[in-house]
Design a protein around this motif. Structure first.
Motif, short mmCIF file in Angstrom:
data_model
loop_
_atom_site.label_atom_id
_atom_site.label_comp_id
_atom_site.label_asym_id
_atom_site.label_seq_id
_atom_site.Cartn_x
_atom_site.Cartn_y
_atom_site.Cartn_z
N SER A 1 -1.09 16.56 3.47
CA SER A 1 0.11 17.17 4.05
C SER A 1 0.64 16.34 5.22
O SER A 1 1.86 16.12 5.34
N ALA A 2 -0.24 15.86 6.08
CA ALA A 2 0.18 15.04 7.22
C ALA A 2 0.87 13.76 6.75
O ALA A 2 1.90 13.36 7.31
N VAL A 3 0.32 13.13 5.73
CA VAL A 3 0.93 11.91 5.19
C VAL A 3 2.28 12.23 4.55
O VAL A 3 3.27 11.53 4.79
N GLN A 4 2.34 13.29 3.76
CA GLN A 4 3.60 13.67 3.10
C GLN A 4 4.70 13.94 4.12
O GLN A 4 5.86 13.63 3.89
N GLU A 5 4.34 14.49 5.28
CA GLU A 5 5.33 14.77 6.33
C GLU A 5 5.85 13.50 7.00
O GLU A 5 6.89 13.53 7.66
N CYS A 6 5.15 12.39 6.81
CA CYS A 6 5.53 11.13 7.47
C CYS A 6 6.16 10.13 6.50
O CYS A 6 6.30 8.94 6.84
N VAL A 7 6.55 10.59 5.32
CA VAL A 7 7.18 9.70 4.34
C VAL A 7 8.57 9.30 4.84
O VAL A 7 9.33 10.14 5.33
N ASN A 8 8.87 8.03 4.70
CA ASN A 8 10.21 7.51 5.02
C ASN A 8 11.02 7.42 3.74
O ASN A 8 10.51 6.98 2.71
N PHE A 9 12.28 7.76 3.86
CA PHE A 9 13.18 7.65 2.72
C PHE A 9 14.06 6.43 2.91
O PHE A 9 14.28 5.95 4.02
N CYS A 10 14.55 5.88 1.82
CA CYS A 10 15.19 4.57 1.80
C CYS A 10 16.59 4.59 2.41
O CYS A 10 17.38 5.48 2.16
N ASP A 11 16.87 3.51 3.17
CA ASP A 11 18.24 3.21 3.59
C ASP A 11 18.49 1.70 3.52
O ASP A 11 19.38 1.19 4.17
N VAL A 12 17.71 0.97 2.70
CA VAL A 12 17.80 -0.48 2.51
C VAL A 12 18.03 -1.16 3.87
O VAL A 12 19.14 -1.50 4.25
N CYS A 13 16.94 -1.32 4.59
CA CYS A 13 17.00 -1.70 6.00
C CYS A 13 17.04 -3.19 6.29
O CYS A 13 17.38 -3.59 7.38
N HIS A 14 16.67 -4.05 5.33
CA HIS A 14 16.65 -5.48 5.63
C HIS A 14 16.63 -6.30 4.35
O HIS A 14 16.37 -5.80 3.27
N GLU A 15 16.91 -7.59 4.53
CA GLU A 15 16.86 -8.52 3.40
C GLU A 15 15.45 -8.56 2.84
O GLU A 15 14.48 -8.49 3.59
N GLY A 16 15.33 -8.63 1.56
CA GLY A 16 14.03 -8.64 0.93
C GLY A 16 13.56 -7.25 0.55
O GLY A 16 12.53 -7.09 -0.08
N CYS A 17 14.32 -6.26 0.95
CA CYS A 17 13.97 -4.89 0.63
C CYS A 17 14.06 -4.68 -0.88
O CYS A 17 15.01 -5.14 -1.52
N THR A 18 13.10 -4.00 -1.42
CA THR A 18 13.09 -3.72 -2.86
C THR A 18 13.69 -2.36 -3.17
O THR A 18 13.59 -1.89 -4.29
N GLY A 19 14.32 -1.73 -2.19
CA GLY A 19 15.00 -0.46 -2.44
C GLY A 19 14.04 0.71 -2.45
O GLY A 19 12.97 0.67 -1.88
N SER A 20 14.47 1.75 -3.14
CA SER A 20 13.67 2.98 -3.16
C SER A 20 12.99 3.18 -4.50
O SER A 20 13.34 2.57 -5.50
N PHE A 21 12.01 4.08 -4.46
CA PHE A 21 11.30 4.49 -5.67
C PHE A 21 11.14 6.00 -5.65
O PHE A 21 11.03 6.60 -4.59
N ASP A 22 11.14 6.59 -6.82
CA ASP A 22 10.75 7.99 -6.97
C ASP A 22 9.26 7.96 -7.26
O ASP A 22 8.83 7.33 -8.24
N VAL A 23 8.47 8.59 -6.41
CA VAL A 23 7.02 8.48 -6.50
C VAL A 23 6.33 9.80 -6.19
O VAL A 23 6.94 10.73 -5.67
N SER A 24 5.05 9.81 -6.45
CA SER A 24 4.19 10.91 -6.05
C SER A 24 3.35 10.43 -4.87
O SER A 24 2.73 9.37 -4.92
N VAL A 25 3.37 11.20 -3.79
CA VAL A 25 2.54 10.90 -2.62
C VAL A 25 1.52 12.01 -2.51
O VAL A 25 1.85 13.14 -2.14
#
Length: 159
Positions: A87-111
């Motif tokens: 639960s603590a880890v799930q609360e600290c998940v970051n969501f994508c905003d393509v922050c820098h060059e080399g970024c691979t974007g977002s994924f839909d995943v299970s945490v």
């Protein structure tokens, strides 16, 4: 720029943090020393250090005025852990905003069993100013990262 020692990490903590945040961060320095891990300066961010392990980076630690952030990279978050940790880890998940060059974007995943959309592929988990209890989760994430970082697509895990 931080020097190539955990002792300098301690100096940065003394310089940037105050009160309870500082005390907790210094406990992390003790954890690093006790586990033969070293903080190295980050070559991209002057206000950050990384924790290398077997040619990869387990995490990065950012410093801001009276704030410390522990960032963990994208990986297979499917381990078997207690509900409080998950639960603590799930609360600290970051969501994508393509922050820098080399970024691979977002994924839909299970945490750890929770299905999430648009999760950051670089800075997947970030703990900010952890208290003593949460610091234990940060330490557990460092240990878990030893298993998942070798397959991470995160630029930061690999440089």
């Amino acid at each position: 720029m931080l020097e190539n020692t955990t002792a300098t990490l301690e100096s940065k903590i003394q310089e940037c943090l105050s009160s309870e945040v500082k005390e907790t961060a210094l406990k992390f320095v003790d954890y690093l020393k006790n586990n033969q891990l070293t903080a190295l300066p980050d070559t991209y961010e002057k206000n950050a250090v990384k924790i290398p392990y077997d040619g990869k980076n387990l995490c990065k630690i950012w410093f801001h005025p009276n704030e410390i952030q522990f960032h963990f990279w994208f990986g297979d978050y499917s381990g078997d852990f207690d509900e409080n940790f998950k639960s603590a880890v799930q609360e600290c998940v970051n969501f994508c905003d393509v922050c820098h060059e080399g970024c691979t974007g977002s994924f839909d995943v299970s945490v750890f069993g929770k299905e999430l959309k648009n999760v950051c592929s670089q800075h997947t988990i970030a703990f900010t100013n952890p208290d003593d209890k949460t610091l234990e989760y940060v330490k557990k994430m460092v240990e878990y990262s030893k298993k998942i970082v070798p397959n991470s697509v995160s630029v930061h895990a690999n440089h």
